[in-house]
Structure formats: structure tokens, C-alpha cells
Design a protein around this motif. Structure first.
Motif, short mmCIF file in Angstrom:
data_model
loop_
_atom_site.label_atom_id
_atom_site.label_comp_id
_atom_site.label_asym_id
_atom_site.label_seq_id
_atom_site.Cartn_x
_atom_site.Cartn_y
_atom_site.Cartn_z
N TYR A 141 0.85 -1.20 0.00
CA TYR A 141 0.00 0.00 0.00
C TYR A 141 0.87 1.25 0.00
O TYR A 141 1.88 1.31 0.71
N VAL A 144 -0.21 8.12 2.34
CA VAL A 144 -0.20 9.54 1.97
C VAL A 144 1.20 10.15 2.15
O VAL A 144 1.63 10.98 1.36
N ARG A 215 -6.64 11.69 9.36
CA ARG A 215 -6.20 12.88 8.62
C ARG A 215 -5.18 13.67 9.42
O ARG A 215 -4.18 14.14 8.88
N ASP A 218 -1.84 11.96 9.30
CA ASP A 218 -1.15 12.19 8.01
C ASP A 218 -0.47 13.56 7.99
O ASP A 218 0.66 13.71 7.55
N ARG A 219 -1.20 14.56 8.46
CA ARG A 219 -0.68 15.93 8.46
C ARG A 219 0.53 16.04 9.39
O ARG A 219 1.54 16.65 9.08
N ARG A 222 3.50 14.44 7.86
CA ARG A 222 4.10 15.30 6.82
C ARG A 222 4.92 16.42 7.46
O ARG A 222 6.04 16.69 7.04
N TRP A 237 -5.59 3.89 4.11
CA TRP A 237 -6.95 4.39 3.85
C TRP A 237 -7.83 3.38 3.13
O TRP A 237 -9.05 3.41 3.25
N ARG A 238 -7.19 2.46 2.40
CA ARG A 238 -7.94 1.44 1.67
C ARG A 238 -8.85 0.63 2.62
O ARG A 238 -9.89 0.14 2.21
N SER A 240 -9.83 1.87 5.79
CA SER A 240 -10.27 2.74 6.90
C SER A 240 -11.60 3.41 6.57
O SER A 240 -11.79 3.86 5.44
N THR A 241 -12.48 3.45 7.57
CA THR A 241 -13.79 4.10 7.39
C THR A 241 -14.08 4.89 8.67
O THR A 241 -13.19 5.07 9.48
N GLU B 81 7.79 24.73 -2.39
CA GLU B 81 6.93 24.53 -1.22
C GLU B 81 5.47 24.37 -1.64
O GLU B 81 4.76 23.50 -1.16
N ASP B 84 4.96 21.07 -3.24
CA ASP B 84 4.97 20.03 -2.21
C ASP B 84 3.61 19.99 -1.50
O ASP B 84 3.04 18.92 -1.28
N THR B 85 3.08 21.19 -1.18
CA THR B 85 1.78 21.26 -0.50
C THR B 85 0.67 20.68 -1.38
O THR B 85 -0.16 19.90 -0.91
N PHE B 88 0.87 16.97 -1.58
CA PHE B 88 0.38 16.35 -0.34
C PHE B 88 -1.15 16.35 -0.33
O PHE B 88 -1.79 15.36 0.02
N GLU B 89 -1.74 17.50 -0.72
CA GLU B 89 -3.21 17.59 -0.71
C GLU B 89 -3.82 16.57 -1.68
O GLU B 89 -4.87 15.99 -1.42
N ARG B 91 -2.48 13.69 -2.47
CA ARG B 91 -2.38 12.36 -1.84
C ARG B 91 -3.43 12.21 -0.74
O ARG B 91 -4.01 11.15 -0.57
N GLU B 92 -3.70 13.32 -0.03
CA GLU B 92 -4.76 13.29 1.00
C GLU B 92 -6.11 12.96 0.36
O GLU B 92 -6.87 12.16 0.88
N ARG B 94 -6.57 11.35 -2.42
CA ARG B 94 -6.57 9.93 -2.80
C ARG B 94 -6.96 9.07 -1.60
O ARG B 94 -7.77 8.15 -1.72
N GLY B 95 -6.42 9.42 -0.43
CA GLY B 95 -6.76 8.70 0.79
C GLY B 95 -8.25 8.77 1.07
O GLY B 95 -8.88 7.76 1.39
N CYS B 96 -8.84 9.99 0.90
CA CYS B 96 -10.28 10.17 1.14
C CYS B 96 -11.09 9.27 0.19
O CYS B 96 -12.06 8.63 0.60
N GLU B 98 -10.15 6.55 -1.34
CA GLU B 98 -9.98 5.13 -0.99
C GLU B 98 -10.87 4.76 0.20
O GLU B 98 -11.48 3.69 0.22
N SER B 99 -10.94 5.68 1.18
CA SER B 99 -11.75 5.41 2.36
C SER B 99 -13.24 5.38 1.98
O SER B 99 -13.99 4.52 2.44
#
Lengths: 463, 113
Positions: A141, A144, A215, A218-219, A222, A237-238, A240-241, B81, B84-85, B88-89, B91-92, B94-96, B98-99
């Protein structure tokens, strides 16, 4: 359709009576133990705080969480109460693995064995709201932040306990009703019980959606990616709910389990000082911080890194607050009580003119006694004395200000859990100085200050 | 008068040379300090500060030299910068997604049961 509502109301009524009886018993115990309020101030507040903590533990998850939220609000509650509520025990027996697997199947749409390998039936941790099991990733996986997690990576599966949402909703509805009633009492109105209850309910509801925690993690990962001593479990995340959070499993010792043997293998002194700096950076530079930081939520890995866990409660600081907090911090670490009080005004601390002299004198005594003692500073002692002094003087403690004092105590607690002999004030000096230097060098600030500085230099030359 | 002026300039140059040597030795001593030693006293603080300032000066020199070569080849720190931001957003997000997909799978399986 009406029947379930009737049943629900009955259940709520039953629970309401249960809570009322528990609250009444607690009130009677407090009255008896404090000799009907005749006990002197500090001892009386300590007794009340202890009984309130025990009551929260008896009343269950919603009240444990409310107590934990209250423990980060020194602007509202007495210092004795917040330090007592910090110790709320959130350890309960684990739910059966079958019930947890049912939640996982409902949330992810498949049996857990079809999604993850080596799911362990025994929970690695069990709290009143959620419990954690261990497994391994079946497929690689890409999280992020950071590199890919390969197949076979150990993961922690955090699952909300079945029925917890309904239980908390019932308790919150009852607590809201009580808060509404308390609001009518003039003596209690200054604490705004109803508004406070609304605020806590919103925070608690946010905590029950585990995606928020993911979230924030993740932040955080980073923002500390460049720090080799900080590690944050990355979220998968795959899987996670709302009710399930799967993240990397990090091996390590919790701070409350850290013994001499474990300390011997790492540079504990450096790690403790670095831990303090990381926390101050969260509050003073990044503007958000882990607000539920206690020894059980921090791991020390065998490689000597700090691993932050459980981002359920997050506090925030505004740029103005950060600037003033930094100045107060500098005042405290250099023993300059006058500077600390001067900048405290920018955080909303209003000391009436007639009491200013007294407050300054008492602050100086507290700073000398607790912070400038050679060898060992006692931030907790200072915080307790300072907040009690403000309470005794009937000076309202603003939210940002309480936050600073509480944060310093947390930093000290965490650092001492890693290295008990660390002098926090000495370690905080370079960071605080650097921070003020960085603030002074901001182009906007320089532009604002240069004409004035130039005028003063010219005046000095001509004189 | 002319000679006095030369003497004044010589004094000025000597002053600069001494200040420069003092500065260089402060930087060297600051660089040799252990982390966290800046709080050991005023001298240690000044030496530590000198080392920090010198490090920043070197970074500035490198950046200015890079900017002179080519703007396209070396994007400014601000642009990096921002990039990069944004990354990251993304990728965030993408995470949302996937969830959300996991939640949809869960609901669909419950409907089909």
C-alpha cells in the motif's frame, strides 16, 4: 414506527435515573468529605476533583471522554480538577473478537481474513470507545506520506466498540439536558455549562469518526517528515472508514512502561529534550497540537525515536496567540515575571490595576521557587500555584492562556517520563530564544519596526 | 590632510580585518559546540548564534548563485513549497477516495446480503 421511539425514550429515562443517582451519591460524598464545604480551599478542590474523576470513570465512555476534554480546559475548571481529570483511566475489558469481526465486515464489505493476513484474535489495547487488534497487510500500500508499505507490514486495526455511538448519544442527550438546567443557576452561569456542553459534544462526535484522527496523523507525519526522531504510524486508507482505522503498527515501549533497561539502549536525555521541543514546535510554530498527550499515547522505539499515537483530540493556536505564547514562554524560562505578565495581556489575561502589584509579586515568588531552582525546575508546581493564585484573585483565565500553562505541564510530564532528571527550563531556553529571533526577523515586523529603531538610533547619536 | 585621510581609511580597514577575524573565530567556535550548548552563557550563545547566521549566509549564497544560473532549472523555494503542499493535498484526496470506496463496498455488501 412509534414503538422504537417509546422504547428509546424509556431507555433514556432509565439511564437518566441511573446517572442522576450516581451524581447524587457523588454530591453527598463530596459534601461529607469536604465537611459540607468548610474544608480549606486547595484541599477542598482536590477532594472534589478526585470524586468527579471517580464519578466519570463509573459513568462510562461518554463521561470519561467529557472528563478528558475538560482536562484540557484550565480556563474553565480549577487547576486541581484538570490535573486530576488527566489521570482518567480509559482501560476496560475487550469486546469479543466475533463482535469486532462483525463490525469489520459491515464496514469493509468482506471478511477480515480476505482483506488482511494474520489477524490476531487477542486485542493489543482496549479502551472504552475503541479497541485495537494486530494483523498484516495482504497487499502493498502506498500511504499519503513516506514510502510504500510492502505486503506483510504489521498493521494496527482500531475499531469502535459495537453500540458505542448510541450509548454516547444517549449520555450526551442527558448531559445536555442537565447542562441546560445548570445554566439557570446564577452561581454556575459564569461557566456557561450549556455552551461548554455543546462544544464538548461536537468534539466528541468528531472523535467518533476515526477518519478525522487519520487525517491529523497524516498531516502530523508530513510536518515532521524531516525529523529523524519523530515517527507517526501511516494510515492505510484502503481499509479505513468512520468506525475502522488501519495504520502501520509501530513496535516500542509506551512511556509508562519505560524502565531503566529500555532507557539504557537509547539516548534518553537527548530524546526527552527533543520531545519537549517537538511539542513546543506544534503549539508555537505549526499551530495545532496533540491535545491528548500522556505517557500511554507516546511510544519510544528501539531505534530511539518518539512515536505519536491517537490523534483523537487536537488543539489549535492562532498566529496572534502563538506570538504572545512565545513571549510568555521566554519570560518564564529566563525568570522574567514582568515580561511574562506583560505579554499575558495579549492572551487576554486582564489583571485589574489595583491587584497588578500583588499578582506580579506573587508570580515572581512562584517563578523563583519553581522555575529558577538550580538543577530541577518544577513546571507543574509553578502551574498549580499560578493558576490557583489567579483563581484566588478571581481573575478570569483566558482559553489561550490556560492552554499554554497546561501545555508546559504536559511537556514536562512527557520529558520526565523519558528522562526523569531533565531540566525542562534549561532545555527550553535555546528553542524559545530561536523562536523570538525568528519572530523578530519576519520581514513584516522588520518593516514595521525599522523606522522606529532608526529614529531611536539617531536620537542616541545626537545625544 | 591627505595623509590623515589615508590613516583614517587604514584604521577603518584594520578595524574591519579584526572584526572579520573575530567573527570567523566565533563562527568556528560556534560550529564546534555540542547541540544545546547555546544556553551555557552569553559567550556560548553569541558563538552559537554566529554559527547559525553563517550557515544561513552560506545557504543564501548558494540560492543566489542558483538563481543566477537559470530560473527554469532551479525553481525558487516558494514554488517548491507550493508544489509540495499541492502534492500532499492530492495524496490526501486519494486517501479520502480510498476510504469512501471502502465504505461503499461495505454498504453494497450489506445491501446484497
Amino acid at each position: 414506527m412509534a414503538w422504537p421511539r417509546v422504547a428509546m425514550n424509556e431507555a433514556r429515562g432509565r439511564r437518566g435515573r441511573q446517572l442522576f443517582i450516581a451524581g447524587l451519591k457523588c454530591a453527598l460524598r463530596i459534601a461529607w468529605k469536604t465537611r459540607f464545604g468548610l474544608m480549606p480551599g486547595h484541599r477542598r478542590r482536590c477532594t472534589i476533583a478526585r470524586e468527579v474523576r471517580l464519578l466519570c470513570e463509573r459513568l462510562g465512555p461518554a463521561f470519561i471522554k467529557l472528563g478528558q476534554l475538560a482536562s484540557v480546559r484550565p480556563d474553565v475548571f480549577a487547576p486541581e480538577t484538570i490535573f486530576e481529570l488527566e489521570q482518567l483511566q480509559d482501560r476496560v475489558g475487550a469486546v469479543s473478537v466475533g463482535a469486532i469481526q462483525t463490525v469489520l465486515k459491515q464496514e469493509l464489505g468482506a471478511e477480515v481474513d480476505a482483506l488482511l493476513d494474520d489477524f490476531e484474535d487477542e486485542a493489543v489495547a482496549a479502551g472504552s470507545v475503541a479497541q485495537v487488534h494486530r494483523a498484516r497487510l495482504a497487499r502493498a500500500y502506498r500511504p499519503v506520506t513516506g514510502p510504500e508499505l510492502p505486503a506483510g507490514t504489521p498493521v494496527a486495526i482500531k475499531v469502535l466498540r459495537p453500540g458505542i455511538k448510541a450509548l454516547i448519544a444517549t449520555d450526551l442527550a442527558i448531559a445536555r439536558r442537565w447542562a441546560g438546567r445548570l445554566n439557570r443557576w446564577r452561581r454556575l452561569a459564569r461557566w456557561r455549562p450549556a455552551a461548554l456542553m455543546e462544544e464538548f459534544s461536537a468534539m466528541l462526535e468528531r472523535e467518533l469518526d476515526l477518519r478525522n484522527e487519520g487525517r491529523t496523523a497524516d498531516r502530523f507525519a508530513r510536518d515532521f517528515a524531516a525529523d529523524p526522531y519523530v515517527i507517526v504510524p501511516r494510515v492505510v486508507w484502503r481499509h479505513s472508514t468512520r468506525r475502522v482505522l488501519v495504520s502501520e503498527f509501530v513496535e516500542g515501549w509506551r512511556l509508562n512502561e519505560l524502565g531503566q533497561a529500555e532507557r539504557a539502549g537509547i539516548n534518553a536525555r537527548r530524546l526527552a529534550a527533543h520531545g519537549a521541543e517537538v511539542f513546543m514546535r506544534q503549539i508555537l510554530v505549526l499551530g495545532y497540537f496533540h491535545a491528548d498527550l500522556h505517557p500511554a499515547n507516546l511510544l519510544v522505539t528501539p531505534k530511539g525515536q518518539l512515536c505519536f499515537l491517537d490523534f483523537g483530540i487536537v488543539g489549535r493556536t492562532s498566529p496572534t496567540q502563538r506570538e504572545a505564547i512565545a513571549q510568555v514562554l521566554v519570560g518564564l524560562v529566563y525568570g522574567d515575571a514582568d515580561r511574562a505578565l506583560r505579554y499575558s495581556r495579549e492572551l487576554g489575561l486582564v489583571v485589574p490595576a489595583e491587584r497588578e502589584q500583588g499578582v506580579r509579586r506573587e508570580t515572581e515568588v512562584l517563578v523563583r521557587r519553581h522555575l529558577l531552582e538550580p538543577g530541577r525546575a518544577d513546571v507543574r508546581g509553578f502551574a498549580l500555584g499560578f493558576l490557583s493564585m489567579l483563581a484566588d484573585q478571581r481573575i478570569t483565565i483566558p482559553a489561550g492562556y490556560g492552554l499554554l500553562v497546561k501545555a508546559l505541564v504536559t511537556v514536562e510530564g512527557v520529558s520526565h517520563a523519558i528522562y526523569p532528571d531533565l531540566d525542562l527550563i534549561k532545555s527550553a531556553k535555546p528553542f524559545a530564544t530561536g523562536l523570538i529571533a525568528a519572530q523578530l526577523m519576519q520581514p513584516d515586523r522588520l518593516r514595521r519596526r525599522l523606522p522606529e529603531a532608526g529614529r531611536r538610533a539617531l536620537e542616541a547619536l545626537l545625544a | 590632510m591627505n595623509q590623515d585621510f589615508i590613516k583614517l581609511l587604514a584604521a577603518w580597514a584594520l578595524f574591519h580585518e579584526s572584526a572579520d577575524e573575530g567573527w570567523k573565530s566565533a563562527v568556528a567556535r560556534g560550529q564546534a559546540q555540542q547541540p544545546g550548548s547555546m544556553g551555557d552563557g552569553p559567550e556560548a550563545f553569541v558563538q552559537g548564534l554566529a554559527a547559525l547566521v553563517d550557515e544561513e549566509k552560506e545557504k543564501l549564497k548558494t540560492r543566489l548563485a542558483g538563481e543566477g544560473d537559470s530560473v527554469e532549472a532551479a525553481p525558487g523555494p516558494d514554488l517548491s513549497e507550493r508544489l509540495d503542499t499541492l502534492a500532499f493535498e492530492l495524496r490526501e484526496l486519494r486517501g479520502c477516495v480510498e476510504s469512501l470506496q471502502a465504505s461503499v463496498d461495505g454498504l453494497a455488501a450489506r445491501r446484497d446480503e
